[in-house]
Design a protein around this motif. Structure first.
Motif, mmCIF file in Angstrom:
data_model
loop_
_atom_site.group_PDB
_atom_site.id
_atom_site.type_symbol
_atom_site.label_atom_id
_atom_site.label_comp_id
_atom_site.label_asym_id
_atom_site.label_seq_id
_atom_site.Cartn_x
_atom_site.Cartn_y
_atom_site.Cartn_z
ATOM 1 N N ILE A 144 22.046 22.760 83.961
ATOM 2 C CA ILE A 144 21.101 21.656 83.796
ATOM 3 C C ILE A 144 20.777 21.094 85.175
ATOM 4 O O ILE A 144 21.652 20.958 86.026
ATOM 5 C CB ILE A 144 21.675 20.562 82.862
ATOM 6 N N GLU A 145 19.514 20.814 85.405
ATOM 7 C CA GLU A 145 19.068 20.228 86.667
ATOM 8 C C GLU A 145 18.170 19.049 86.336
ATOM 9 O O GLU A 145 17.252 19.167 85.529
ATOM 10 C CB GLU A 145 18.306 21.261 87.487
ATOM 11 N N THR A 146 18.447 17.916 86.932
ATOM 12 C CA THR A 146 17.692 16.698 86.669
ATOM 13 C C THR A 146 17.035 16.226 87.958
ATOM 14 O O THR A 146 17.712 16.004 88.951
ATOM 15 C CB THR A 146 18.619 15.600 86.119
ATOM 16 N N ASP A 147 15.723 16.093 87.931
ATOM 17 C CA ASP A 147 14.962 15.590 89.072
ATOM 18 C C ASP A 147 14.200 14.348 88.640
ATOM 19 O O ASP A 147 13.798 14.214 87.484
ATOM 20 C CB ASP A 147 13.963 16.629 89.575
ATOM 21 N N ALA A 148 13.984 13.450 89.576
ATOM 22 C CA ALA A 148 13.204 12.253 89.303
ATOM 23 C C ALA A 148 12.250 12.009 90.462
ATOM 24 O O ALA A 148 12.583 12.268 91.613
ATOM 25 C CB ALA A 148 14.122 11.055 89.120
ATOM 26 N N ILE A 149 11.080 11.535 90.126
ATOM 27 C CA ILE A 149 10.092 11.157 91.142
ATOM 28 C C ILE A 149 9.761 9.689 90.914
ATOM 29 O O ILE A 149 9.423 9.288 89.797
ATOM 30 C CB ILE A 149 8.810 12.008 91.033
ATOM 31 N N ARG A 150 9.894 8.895 91.952
ATOM 32 C CA ARG A 150 9.544 7.484 91.842
ATOM 33 C C ARG A 150 8.039 7.351 91.674
ATOM 34 O O ARG A 150 7.264 8.055 92.322
ATOM 35 C CB ARG A 150 9.990 6.740 93.097
ATOM 36 N N LEU A 151 7.640 6.423 90.838
ATOM 37 C CA LEU A 151 6.222 6.246 90.546
ATOM 38 C C LEU A 151 5.806 4.805 90.793
ATOM 39 O O LEU A 151 6.618 3.886 90.727
ATOM 40 C CB LEU A 151 5.927 6.607 89.091
ATOM 41 N N PRO A 211 9.247 4.524 98.052
ATOM 42 C CA PRO A 211 9.828 3.230 97.697
ATOM 43 C C PRO A 211 9.719 2.182 98.797
ATOM 44 O O PRO A 211 9.796 1.002 98.520
ATOM 45 C CB PRO A 211 11.285 3.550 97.393
ATOM 46 N N SER A 212 9.523 2.606 100.036
ATOM 47 C CA SER A 212 9.364 1.602 101.092
ATOM 48 C C SER A 212 8.007 0.915 100.965
ATOM 49 O O SER A 212 7.837 -0.197 101.429
ATOM 50 C CB SER A 212 9.518 2.245 102.466
ATOM 51 N N ASN A 213 7.035 1.574 100.316
ATOM 52 C CA ASN A 213 5.726 0.952 100.098
ATOM 53 C C ASN A 213 5.747 0.100 98.823
ATOM 54 O O ASN A 213 5.655 -1.101 98.866
ATOM 55 C CB ASN A 213 4.629 2.005 99.966
ATOM 56 N N ILE A 214 5.843 0.773 97.690
ATOM 57 C CA ILE A 214 5.836 0.093 96.397
ATOM 58 C C ILE A 214 6.867 0.805 95.520
ATOM 59 O O ILE A 214 6.899 2.024 95.455
ATOM 60 C CB ILE A 214 4.454 0.216 95.699
ATOM 61 N N ASP A 215 7.688 0.047 94.848
ATOM 62 C CA ASP A 215 8.623 0.636 93.895
ATOM 63 C C ASP A 215 8.684 -0.286 92.694
ATOM 64 O O ASP A 215 9.210 -1.385 92.778
ATOM 65 C CB ASP A 215 10.008 0.814 94.519
ATOM 66 N N ASN A 216 8.113 0.149 91.593
ATOM 67 C CA ASN A 216 8.101 -0.653 90.379
ATOM 68 C C ASN A 216 9.251 -0.298 89.442
ATOM 69 O O ASN A 216 9.258 -0.700 88.296
ATOM 70 C CB ASN A 216 6.773 -0.480 89.637
ATOM 71 N N GLY A 217 10.201 0.482 89.914
ATOM 72 C CA GLY A 217 11.330 0.835 89.069
ATOM 73 C C GLY A 217 10.995 1.852 88.002
ATOM 74 O O GLY A 217 11.678 1.935 86.992
ATOM 75 N N ILE A 218 9.946 2.638 88.210
ATOM 76 C CA ILE A 218 9.556 3.671 87.248
ATOM 77 C C ILE A 218 9.829 5.022 87.888
ATOM 78 O O ILE A 218 9.477 5.263 89.034
ATOM 79 C CB ILE A 218 8.063 3.567 86.886
ATOM 80 N N GLN A 219 10.445 5.900 87.119
ATOM 81 C CA GLN A 219 10.707 7.257 87.605
ATOM 82 C C GLN A 219 10.277 8.256 86.538
ATOM 83 O O GLN A 219 10.499 8.051 85.357
ATOM 84 C CB GLN A 219 12.187 7.462 87.903
ATOM 85 N N SER A 220 9.667 9.326 86.984
ATOM 86 C CA SER A 220 9.361 10.454 86.115
ATOM 87 C C SER A 220 10.562 11.393 86.169
ATOM 88 O O SER A 220 10.920 11.895 87.228
ATOM 89 C CB SER A 220 8.103 11.172 86.604
ATOM 90 N N ILE A 221 11.196 11.605 85.035
ATOM 91 C CA ILE A 221 12.403 12.422 84.956
ATOM 92 C C ILE A 221 12.021 13.803 84.427
ATOM 93 O O ILE A 221 11.344 13.916 83.405
ATOM 94 C CB ILE A 221 13.442 11.796 84.001
ATOM 95 N N THR A 222 12.453 14.845 85.107
ATOM 96 C CA THR A 222 12.260 16.217 84.658
ATOM 97 C C THR A 222 13.632 16.870 84.535
ATOM 98 O O THR A 222 14.370 16.930 85.509
ATOM 99 C CB THR A 222 11.387 17.018 85.643
ATOM 100 N N ILE A 281 14.952 29.935 82.747
ATOM 101 C CA ILE A 281 14.606 28.611 82.235
ATOM 102 C C ILE A 281 14.296 28.715 80.748
ATOM 103 O O ILE A 281 13.435 29.488 80.332
ATOM 104 C CB ILE A 281 13.420 28.021 83.014
ATOM 105 N N ILE A 282 15.013 27.912 79.975
ATOM 106 C CA ILE A 282 14.827 27.893 78.520
ATOM 107 C C ILE A 282 13.929 26.730 78.110
ATOM 108 O O ILE A 282 13.083 26.864 77.246
ATOM 109 C CB ILE A 282 16.194 27.770 77.802
ATOM 110 N N LEU A 283 14.134 25.572 78.753
ATOM 111 C CA LEU A 283 13.430 24.374 78.315
ATOM 112 C C LEU A 283 13.258 23.411 79.485
ATOM 113 O O LEU A 283 14.151 23.274 80.322
ATOM 114 C CB LEU A 283 14.237 23.695 77.198
ATOM 115 N N ILE A 284 12.111 22.752 79.532
ATOM 116 C CA ILE A 284 11.856 21.694 80.511
ATOM 117 C C ILE A 284 11.436 20.449 79.728
ATOM 118 O O ILE A 284 10.480 20.494 78.957
ATOM 119 C CB ILE A 284 10.754 22.087 81.509
#
Length: 156
Positions: free
Chosen positions: A99-106, A125-136, A145-148
Motif C-alpha cells: 500500500i502506498e499513500t500520497d497526499a497533495i496539499r490543495l 503551504p508557504s503560500n496558502i494552506d487551507n488544510g485540504i489534501q487530496s489523498i491517493t 497495481i490492483i486499485l487506486i
C-alpha cells in the motif's frame, strides 16, 4: 437359407468411425466446459483480490480521517506540496500486498462567488494552506497495481 446367413452376418456394435466421432464430440464438449470453469475461477480470484484491495484502501482512508491523527501523521514540511503517509498500524497486509499513500496539499480557488463554487488546486503551504489534501491510495499485489482510491482529507 440365404436369409438366415444374412441375419447371422449382421454384427451388433459400433464401427471404429462411430467411436472416433463420438470421442471427438466428447472432447469438444469437455474442453468447452473446462475453459468456462477456468474462466470462472480466474474471475473469482480477481474479484477476491479487488475486494481485499478495496478493504485495505478504505481502512487506510478511515485511519487518515480519524480525529486527532491529522497533525500526528502529516509531515508538515513547509516547502513540500506532496506528502507521504505511513500505513495504519491497524492494517495487517496479506502476503504480496503493498500500500502506498500520497497526499497533495490543495488550496481553494473561488470560481463563482454567487454560488460559492471552489476549485481545488495544488498549493505550496508557504503560500496558502487551507488544510485540504487530496489523498491517493495505491494498492498493489505482486508489484501490479490492483486499485487506486482517491479521497480528500480536511483538517478541522
Amino acid at each position: 437359407m440365404a436369409a438366415v446367413n444374412k441375419i447371422k452376418l449382421k454384427k451388433n456394435g459400433f464401427s471404429l468411425i462411430e467411436v472416433i466421432i463420438a470421442m471427438a464430440i466428447l472432447v469438444i464438449i469437455g474442453s468447452a466446459f473446462l475453459g468456462a470453469l477456468y474462466t470462472g475461477i480466474k474471475a473469482t480470484e480477481l474479484a477476491n483480490l479487488r475486494t481485499t484491495a478495496e478493504s485495505i484502501g478504505r481502512s487506510q482512508i478511515e485511519y487518515l480521517k480519524r480525529p486527532n491523527t491529522y497533525d500526528a501523521i502529516s509531515p508538515y514540511d513547509v516547502d513540500s506540496v506532496t506528502l507521504k503517509y505511513s500505513t495504519s498500524p491497524d492494517i495487517v497486509l496479506p502476503p504480496n500486498f503493498m500500500i502506498e499513500t500520497d497526499a497533495i496539499r490543495l488550496s481553494r480557488n473561488v470560481l463563482d462567488e454567487d454560488t460559492l463554487q471552489y476549485e481545488l488546486i495544488p498549493s505550496n503551504p508557504s503560500n496558502i494552506d487551507n488544510g485540504i489534501q487530496s489523498i491517493t491510495i495505491t494498492i498493489s499485489y505482486k508489484n501490479e497495481i490492483i486499485l487506486i482510491l482517491e479521497d480528500y482529507l480536511v483538517d478541522r
